[in-house]
Write a protein that holds these residues in place. Structure first.
Motif, PDB file in Angstrom:
ATOM      1  N   PHE A 101       0.798  -1.215   0.000  1.00 28.84           N
ATOM      2  CA  PHE A 101       0.000   0.000   0.000  1.00 28.84           C
ATOM      3  C   PHE A 101       0.841   1.280   0.000  1.00 28.84           C
ATOM      4  CE2 PHE A 101      -2.890  -3.151   1.880  1.00 28.84           C
ATOM      5  CZ  PHE A 101      -3.894  -3.066   0.947  1.00 28.84           C
ATOM      6  N   GLY A 102       1.977   1.252   0.651  1.00 30.14           N
ATOM      7  CA  GLY A 102       2.808   2.442   0.756  1.00 30.14           C
ATOM      8  C   GLY A 102       3.327   2.931  -0.582  1.00 30.14           C
ATOM      9  N   SER A 103       3.569   2.025  -1.493  1.00 29.89           N
ATOM     10  CA  SER A 103       4.131   2.431  -2.778  1.00 29.89           C
ATOM     11  C   SER A 103       3.079   3.058  -3.685  1.00 29.89           C
ATOM     12  CB  SER A 103       4.774   1.223  -3.467  1.00 29.89           C
ATOM     13  OG  SER A 103       3.802   0.239  -3.723  1.00 29.89           O
ATOM     14  N   PHE A 104       1.805   2.965  -3.328  1.00 28.74           N
ATOM     15  CA  PHE A 104       0.745   3.501  -4.168  1.00 28.74           C
ATOM     16  C   PHE A 104       0.227   4.853  -3.667  1.00 28.74           C
ATOM     17  CE2 PHE A 104       0.377  -1.126  -4.854  1.00 28.74           C
ATOM     18  CZ  PHE A 104       0.705  -1.129  -6.192  1.00 28.74           C
ATOM     19  N   VAL A 105       0.888   5.413  -2.676  1.00 30.63           N
ATOM     20  CA  VAL A 105       0.458   6.708  -2.156  1.00 30.63           C
ATOM     21  C   VAL A 105       1.138   7.810  -2.955  1.00 30.63           C
ATOM     22  CG1 VAL A 105       0.452   8.224  -0.147  1.00 30.63           C
ATOM     23  CG2 VAL A 105      -0.014   5.795   0.131  1.00 30.63           C
ATOM     24  N   ASN A 106       0.356   8.783  -3.376  1.00 36.91           N
ATOM     25  CA  ASN A 106       0.850   9.884  -4.194  1.00 36.91           C
ATOM     26  C   ASN A 106       0.549  11.199  -3.502  1.00 36.91           C
ATOM     27  OD1 ASN A 106       1.358   8.373  -6.929  1.00 36.91           O
ATOM     28  ND2 ASN A 106      -0.601   7.659  -6.156  1.00 36.91           N
ATOM     29  N   THR A 107       1.398  12.180  -3.746  1.00 34.34           N
ATOM     30  CA  THR A 107       1.171  13.516  -3.194  1.00 34.34           C
ATOM     31  C   THR A 107       0.437  14.354  -4.222  1.00 34.34           C
ATOM     32  OG1 THR A 107       3.166  13.386  -1.845  1.00 34.34           O
ATOM     33  CG2 THR A 107       2.279  15.589  -2.280  1.00 34.34           C
ATOM     34  N   LEU A 108      -0.676  14.927  -3.810  1.00 32.37           N
ATOM     35  CA  LEU A 108      -1.414  15.871  -4.637  1.00 32.37           C
ATOM     36  C   LEU A 108      -1.234  17.246  -4.006  1.00 32.37           C
ATOM     37  CD1 LEU A 108      -3.420  16.530  -6.948  1.00 32.37           C
ATOM     38  CD2 LEU A 108      -5.248  16.150  -5.285  1.00 32.37           C
ATOM     39  N   GLU A 109      -0.707  18.164  -4.793  1.00 31.35           N
ATOM     40  CA  GLU A 109      -0.510  19.531  -4.325  1.00 31.35           C
ATOM     41  C   GLU A 109      -1.710  20.360  -4.753  1.00 31.35           C
ATOM     42  OE1 GLU A 109       3.584  21.330  -4.531  1.00 31.35           O
ATOM     43  OE2 GLU A 109       2.522  22.653  -5.923  1.00 31.35           O
ATOM     44  N   VAL A 110      -2.412  20.914  -3.767  1.00 32.13           N
ATOM     45  CA  VAL A 110      -3.615  21.706  -4.024  1.00 32.13           C
ATOM     46  C   VAL A 110      -3.289  23.171  -3.732  1.00 32.13           C
ATOM     47  CG1 VAL A 110      -6.053  22.051  -3.478  1.00 32.13           C
ATOM     48  CG2 VAL A 110      -5.059  19.747  -3.350  1.00 32.13           C
ATOM     49  N   LYS A 111      -3.248  23.992  -4.787  1.00 31.73           N
ATOM     50  CA  LYS A 111      -3.033  25.428  -4.609  1.00 31.73           C
ATOM     51  C   LYS A 111      -4.405  26.089  -4.593  1.00 31.73           C
ATOM     52  CE  LYS A 111       0.175  27.765  -6.812  1.00 31.73           C
ATOM     53  NZ  LYS A 111       0.892  28.488  -7.904  1.00 31.73           N
ATOM     54  N   ILE A 112      -4.663  26.824  -3.529  1.00 28.13           N
ATOM     55  CA  ILE A 112      -5.950  27.502  -3.355  1.00 28.13           C
ATOM     56  C   ILE A 112      -5.717  28.993  -3.529  1.00 28.13           C
ATOM     57  CG2 ILE A 112      -7.866  27.908  -1.771  1.00 28.13           C
ATOM     58  CD1 ILE A 112      -6.691  25.135  -0.485  1.00 28.13           C
ATOM     59  N   GLN A 113      -6.403  29.581  -4.498  1.00 31.42           N
ATOM     60  CA  GLN A 113      -6.250  31.008  -4.799  1.00 31.42           C
ATOM     61  C   GLN A 113      -7.523  31.759  -4.432  1.00 31.42           C
ATOM     62  OE1 GLN A 113      -5.360  30.855  -9.016  1.00 31.42           O
ATOM     63  NE2 GLN A 113      -3.161  30.891  -8.606  1.00 31.42           N
ATOM     64  N   GLY A 114      -7.369  33.049  -4.144  1.00 24.06           N
ATOM     65  CA  GLY A 114      -8.522  33.892  -3.877  1.00 24.06           C
ATOM     66  C   GLY A 114      -8.904  33.989  -2.418  1.00 24.06           C
ATOM     67  N   ILE A 115      -7.946  33.765  -1.522  1.00 23.12           N
ATOM     68  CA  ILE A 115      -8.223  33.900  -0.092  1.00 23.12           C
ATOM     69  C   ILE A 115      -8.234  35.392   0.230  1.00 23.12           C
ATOM     70  CG2 ILE A 115      -7.407  33.385   2.250  1.00 23.12           C
ATOM     71  CD1 ILE A 115      -6.055  30.867   0.976  1.00 23.12           C
ATOM     72  N   GLU A 116      -9.376  35.888   0.659  1.00 23.10           N
ATOM     73  CA  GLU A 116      -9.533  37.327   0.878  1.00 23.10           C
ATOM     74  C   GLU A 116      -9.471  37.748   2.333  1.00 23.10           C
ATOM     75  OE1 GLU A 116     -13.065  38.506  -1.205  1.00 23.10           O
ATOM     76  OE2 GLU A 116     -12.179  38.074  -3.163  1.00 23.10           O
ATOM     77  N   GLU A 117      -9.651  36.806   3.265  1.00 22.21           N
ATOM     78  CA  GLU A 117      -9.627  37.156   4.683  1.00 22.21           C
ATOM     79  C   GLU A 117      -8.634  36.261   5.413  1.00 22.21           C
ATOM     80  OE1 GLU A 117     -13.324  38.079   6.650  1.00 22.21           O
ATOM     81  OE2 GLU A 117     -14.374  37.873   4.733  1.00 22.21           O
ATOM     82  N   PRO A 118      -7.723  36.849   6.200  1.00 20.55           N
ATOM     83  CA  PRO A 118      -6.689  36.055   6.880  1.00 20.55           C
ATOM     84  C   PRO A 118      -7.174  35.454   8.204  1.00 20.55           C
ATOM     85  CG  PRO A 118      -6.317  38.372   7.303  1.00 20.55           C
ATOM     86  CD  PRO A 118      -7.524  38.274   6.387  1.00 20.55           C
ATOM     87  N   GLN A 119      -8.243  34.689   8.130  1.00 20.86           N
ATOM     88  CA  GLN A 119      -8.815  34.073   9.337  1.00 20.86           C
ATOM     89  C   GLN A 119      -9.574  32.822   8.946  1.00 20.86           C
ATOM     90  OE1 GLN A 119     -11.252  37.496  10.266  1.00 20.86           O
ATOM     91  NE2 GLN A 119     -13.118  36.362   9.769  1.00 20.86           N
ATOM     92  N   GLY A 120      -9.948  32.037   9.936  1.00 17.02           N
ATOM     93  CA  GLY A 120     -10.736  30.834   9.696  1.00 17.02           C
ATOM     94  C   GLY A 120      -9.892  29.654   9.252  1.00 17.02           C
ATOM     95  N   MET A 121     -10.541  28.731   8.550  1.00 17.98           N
ATOM     96  CA  MET A 121      -9.899  27.487   8.125  1.00 17.98           C
ATOM     97  C   MET A 121     -10.196  27.222   6.655  1.00 17.98           C
ATOM     98  SD  MET A 121      -8.559  26.191  10.955  1.00 17.98           S
ATOM     99  CE  MET A 121      -8.360  24.425  10.822  1.00 17.98           C
TER     100      MET A 121
END
Length: 134
Positions: free
Chosen positions: A12-32
């Motif tokens: 199972f370990g060899s089948f794990v892949n990293t997906l990089e998710v870039k999130i754009q448009g964050i307008e407020e520096p708070q929350g989650m």
């Protein structure tokens, strides 16, 4: 016992892949930022059947990149900025989101959220995706 655990890791370990998710448009520096990943049309956007979930605090405006580990497969990715930190995507009286959200492929539905097919990505083919919040 060690051999069995090592065999499982190799399987199972060899089948794990990293997906990089870039999130754009964050307008407020708070929350989650909350990310939900779904692995089929049957569970797409079903909050009770999320395949993978990740949340990270927002400390700045602009964009942020989050790396998640997924096995090979087809997925849809839904993101929302929980500005007030109540762990819910707040909506107005007619059901439209009041907090910023987005989907993989920046997919949009005609009247409502996009389908699994519209938002579908394939891992490991997609190593990086960009989601623009709206």
């Amino acid at each position: 016992m060690f051999c069995q655990l090592f065999s499982l890791f190799l399987l199972f370990g060899s089948f794990v892949n990293t997906l990089e998710v870039k999130i754009q448009g964050i307008e407020e520096p708070q929350g989650m930022i909350r990310i939900a990943v779904y692995d089929s049309d049957e569970v797409h956007l079903d909050e009770e059947q999320i395949s993978f979930f990740h949340e990270e605090p927002v400390n700045a405006t602009g964009e942020m990149t989050i790396r998640i580990q997924l096995p090979e497969g087809s997925y849809s990715v839904a993101v929302f900025h929980d500005v007030n930190g109540d762990k819910a995507l707040n909506k107005n009286m007619i059901g439209m989101p009041k907090e910023p959200y987005g989907f993989s492929n920046n997919a949009m539905g005609t009247f409502g959220p996009p389908s699994f097919e519209q938002a579908r990505i394939r891992v490991p083919d997609a190593e990086r995706i960009t989601i623009k919040l709206r």
